[in-house]
Design a protein around this motif. Sequence first.
Motif, PDB file in Angstrom:
ATOM      1  N   ALA A  18     -83.579  60.483   6.934  1.00  0.00           N
ATOM      2  CA  ALA A  18     -84.124  61.636   6.214  1.00  0.00           C
ATOM      3  C   ALA A  18     -84.770  61.211   4.901  1.00  0.00           C
ATOM      4  O   ALA A  18     -84.247  60.339   4.203  1.00  0.00           O
ATOM      5  CB  ALA A  18     -82.988  62.617   5.923  1.00  0.00           C
ATOM      6  N   LYS A  27     -91.592  60.196   6.527  1.00  0.00           N
ATOM      7  CA  LYS A  27     -92.096  60.110   7.917  1.00  0.00           C
ATOM      8  C   LYS A  27     -93.038  61.261   8.241  1.00  0.00           C
ATOM      9  O   LYS A  27     -94.097  61.060   8.803  1.00  0.00           O
ATOM     10  CB  LYS A  27     -90.957  60.258   8.952  1.00  0.00           C
ATOM     11  N   SER A  61     -90.210  66.209  15.523  1.00  0.00           N
ATOM     12  CA  SER A  61     -89.048  66.493  16.386  1.00  0.00           C
ATOM     13  C   SER A  61     -87.874  67.022  15.574  1.00  0.00           C
ATOM     14  O   SER A  61     -87.053  67.783  16.082  1.00  0.00           O
ATOM     15  CB  SER A  61     -88.644  65.256  17.182  1.00  0.00           C
ATOM     16  N   GLY A  62     -87.794  66.641  14.280  1.00  0.00           N
ATOM     17  CA  GLY A  62     -86.710  67.147  13.435  1.00  0.00           C
ATOM     18  C   GLY A  62     -86.753  68.664  13.342  1.00  0.00           C
ATOM     19  O   GLY A  62     -85.715  69.328  13.261  1.00  0.00           O
ATOM     20  N   TYR A 122     -84.673  70.316  16.054  1.00  0.00           N
ATOM     21  CA  TYR A 122     -83.235  70.333  15.772  1.00  0.00           C
ATOM     22  C   TYR A 122     -82.929  71.287  14.619  1.00  0.00           C
ATOM     23  O   TYR A 122     -81.876  71.928  14.598  1.00  0.00           O
ATOM     24  CB  TYR A 122     -82.740  68.915  15.479  1.00  0.00           C
ATOM     25  N   ARG A 123     -83.849  71.384  13.671  1.00  0.00           N
ATOM     26  CA  ARG A 123     -83.644  72.310  12.554  1.00  0.00           C
ATOM     27  C   ARG A 123     -83.663  73.766  13.036  1.00  0.00           C
ATOM     28  O   ARG A 123     -82.865  74.584  12.600  1.00  0.00           O
ATOM     29  CB  ARG A 123     -84.727  72.089  11.482  1.00  0.00           C
ATOM     30  N   GLY A 178     -80.762  71.316   7.369  1.00  0.00           N
ATOM     31  CA  GLY A 178     -80.875  69.893   7.713  1.00  0.00           C
ATOM     32  C   GLY A 178     -79.524  69.343   8.158  1.00  0.00           C
ATOM     33  O   GLY A 178     -79.415  68.593   9.131  1.00  0.00           O
ATOM     34  N   ALA A 214     -78.717  70.785  11.514  1.00  0.00           N
ATOM     35  CA  ALA A 214     -79.541  70.112  12.535  1.00  0.00           C
ATOM     36  C   ALA A 214     -78.897  68.794  12.931  1.00  0.00           C
ATOM     37  O   ALA A 214     -78.805  68.452  14.115  1.00  0.00           O
ATOM     38  CB  ALA A 214     -80.950  69.869  11.982  1.00  0.00           C
ATOM     39  N   SER A 215     -78.420  68.059  11.946  1.00  0.00           N
ATOM     40  CA  SER A 215     -77.804  66.760  12.210  1.00  0.00           C
ATOM     41  C   SER A 215     -76.540  66.942  13.064  1.00  0.00           C
ATOM     42  O   SER A 215     -76.248  66.126  13.937  1.00  0.00           O
ATOM     43  CB  SER A 215     -77.502  66.098  10.861  1.00  0.00           C
ATOM     44  N   ALA A 252     -77.528  67.983  16.677  1.00  0.00           N
ATOM     45  CA  ALA A 252     -78.211  66.853  17.320  1.00  0.00           C
ATOM     46  C   ALA A 252     -77.248  65.791  17.842  1.00  0.00           C
ATOM     47  O   ALA A 252     -77.657  64.903  18.582  1.00  0.00           O
ATOM     48  CB  ALA A 252     -79.193  66.215  16.328  1.00  0.00           C
ATOM     49  N   ARG A 265     -79.439  67.289  23.272  1.00  0.00           N
ATOM     50  CA  ARG A 265     -80.592  66.377  23.190  1.00  0.00           C
ATOM     51  C   ARG A 265     -81.351  66.385  24.521  1.00  0.00           C
ATOM     52  O   ARG A 265     -82.579  66.396  24.535  1.00  0.00           O
ATOM     53  CB  ARG A 265     -80.145  64.957  22.823  1.00  0.00           C
ATOM     54  N   ARG A 282     -85.880  60.465  15.002  1.00  0.00           N
ATOM     55  CA  ARG A 282     -84.841  59.431  14.906  1.00  0.00           C
ATOM     56  C   ARG A 282     -84.825  58.515  16.122  1.00  0.00           C
ATOM     57  O   ARG A 282     -84.506  57.347  16.018  1.00  0.00           O
ATOM     58  CB  ARG A 282     -83.441  60.076  14.791  1.00  0.00           C
ATOM     59  N   ASP A 283     -85.144  59.107  17.307  1.00  0.00           N
ATOM     60  CA  ASP A 283     -85.010  58.367  18.570  1.00  0.00           C
ATOM     61  C   ASP A 283     -86.297  58.398  19.372  1.00  0.00           C
ATOM     62  O   ASP A 283     -86.284  58.269  20.585  1.00  0.00           O
ATOM     63  CB  ASP A 283     -83.878  58.974  19.415  1.00  0.00           C
ATOM     64  N   LEU A 284     -87.443  58.608  18.702  1.00  0.00           N
ATOM     65  CA  LEU A 284     -88.697  58.734  19.435  1.00  0.00           C
ATOM     66  C   LEU A 284     -89.089  57.418  20.087  1.00  0.00           C
ATOM     67  O   LEU A 284     -89.553  57.394  21.221  1.00  0.00           O
ATOM     68  CB  LEU A 284     -89.818  59.224  18.497  1.00  0.00           C
ATOM     69  N   ARG A 325     -75.551  62.580   6.086  1.00  0.00           N
ATOM     70  CA  ARG A 325     -76.451  62.825   7.226  1.00  0.00           C
ATOM     71  C   ARG A 325     -76.842  61.492   7.882  1.00  0.00           C
ATOM     72  O   ARG A 325     -76.807  61.362   9.103  1.00  0.00           O
ATOM     73  CB  ARG A 325     -77.689  63.584   6.732  1.00  0.00           C
ATOM     74  N   ASP A 365     -76.176  60.487  11.711  1.00  0.00           N
ATOM     75  CA  ASP A 365     -77.320  60.186  12.587  1.00  0.00           C
ATOM     76  C   ASP A 365     -77.263  58.745  13.109  1.00  0.00           C
ATOM     77  O   ASP A 365     -77.643  58.472  14.243  1.00  0.00           O
ATOM     78  CB  ASP A 365     -78.645  60.421  11.836  1.00  0.00           C
TER      79      ASP A 365
HETATM   80  O1   DC Z   1     -86.249  64.657  10.325  1.00  0.00           O
HETATM   81  P1   DC Z   1     -85.392  65.831   9.856  1.00  0.00           P
HETATM   82  O2   DC Z   1     -84.709  65.568   8.535  1.00  0.00           O
HETATM   83  O3   DC Z   1     -86.175  67.110   9.836  1.00  0.00           O
HETATM   84  O4   DC Z   1     -84.258  66.001  10.982  1.00  0.00           O
HETATM   85  C1   DC Z   1     -83.164  66.888  10.832  1.00  0.00           C
HETATM   86  C2   DC Z   1     -81.993  66.394  11.662  1.00  0.00           C
HETATM   87  O5   DC Z   1     -82.308  66.486  13.052  1.00  0.00           O
HETATM   88  C3   DC Z   1     -81.591  64.940  11.433  1.00  0.00           C
HETATM   89  O6   DC Z   1     -80.621  64.795  10.415  1.00  0.00           O
HETATM   90  C4   DC Z   1     -81.057  64.498  12.772  1.00  0.00           C
HETATM   91  C5   DC Z   1     -81.749  65.383  13.759  1.00  0.00           C
HETATM   92  N1   DC Z   1     -82.822  64.692  14.503  1.00  0.00           N
HETATM   93  C6   DC Z   1     -82.436  63.939  15.583  1.00  0.00           C
HETATM   94  O7   DC Z   1     -81.244  63.803  15.858  1.00  0.00           O
HETATM   95  N2   DC Z   1     -83.391  63.343  16.363  1.00  0.00           N
HETATM   96  C7   DC Z   1     -84.690  63.464  16.068  1.00  0.00           C
HETATM   97  N3   DC Z   1     -85.600  62.878  16.855  1.00  0.00           N
HETATM   98  C8   DC Z   1     -85.093  64.202  14.932  1.00  0.00           C
HETATM   99  C9   DC Z   1     -84.126  64.805  14.151  1.00  0.00           C
END
Ligand code: DC
Length: 222
Positions: free
Chosen positions: A11, A15, A33-34, A37-38, A90, A93-94, A97, A103, A124-126, A174, A178
């Motif tokens: 975070a 990015k 993608s975040g 999850y948010r 946030g 979301a974590s 996720a 997922r 995070r996992d793209l 966080r 993550d």
């Molecule tokens: O990138 P971000 O801070 O907006 O993401 C918020 C949360 O979403 C992050 O703490 C973990 C989760 N996340 C994830 O697990 N996988 C992703 N590809 C993107 C975000």
Amino acid sequence: MIPIIVIDGPAGTGKGTIAALLAERLGWHLLDSGALYRVLGLAATQQQVPLNDGKKLTQLAESLALQFQDGRVLLDDADVTEAIRAEAIGMAASQVAAHSPVRSALLNWQRQCAQLPGLIADGRDLGTVVFPDAALKIFLDASAEVRANRRYKQLIEKGLSANLLALIADIRERDDRDRHRAVAPLCAAANAVLVDSTTLSISEVFDQVWKEVRRVFPHLIQ
Ligand code: DC
């Protein structure tokens, strides 16, 4: 073949900003993608679904009425673009996720974003799970203090109150969740290019990333 560039990292590394700049420069699609999850974290909070209830969260993820429209994020037709940026969301979301079926429920949604002329996706996992065959993978990192400090300045600039020490603690919590979750943890893909933005400005980071784009896609860029 649809060209894909992914940017992963913890975070607050910038990015999202770099991904948006690249998408604009190349005229490609953008996947934050975040935000997915948010939105799920927000919907769960609004509907009082406990963040440790993987089953209910998965049902919620499967029925999520989510749209990305001209840079705005809509949930059930309500504009939640600003609401999903709150620190608490946030954190939620974590937590959502970390559930494997959640997922999986969001995987196809993300993969469908891969469309011509190309896709820039950040998260995070793209590079490790969602688009393991992406042509270019960037892993953007920075120290927790610098990331919290940037967030602090953003909040103050918006006229909101902020506590730097609390932000550092939140970012560490966080990151820890993550990075250490059992499924799709935050980590750099083996073939990712590492960029450390601790001492760099956004335009310096962009220049480094752009060099990689030119290296991987020389035919696309004059
Ligand atoms: O990138 P971000 O801070 O907006 O993401 C918020 C949360 O979403 C992050 O703490 C973990 C989760 N996340 C994830 O697990 N996988 C992703 N590809 C993107 C975000």
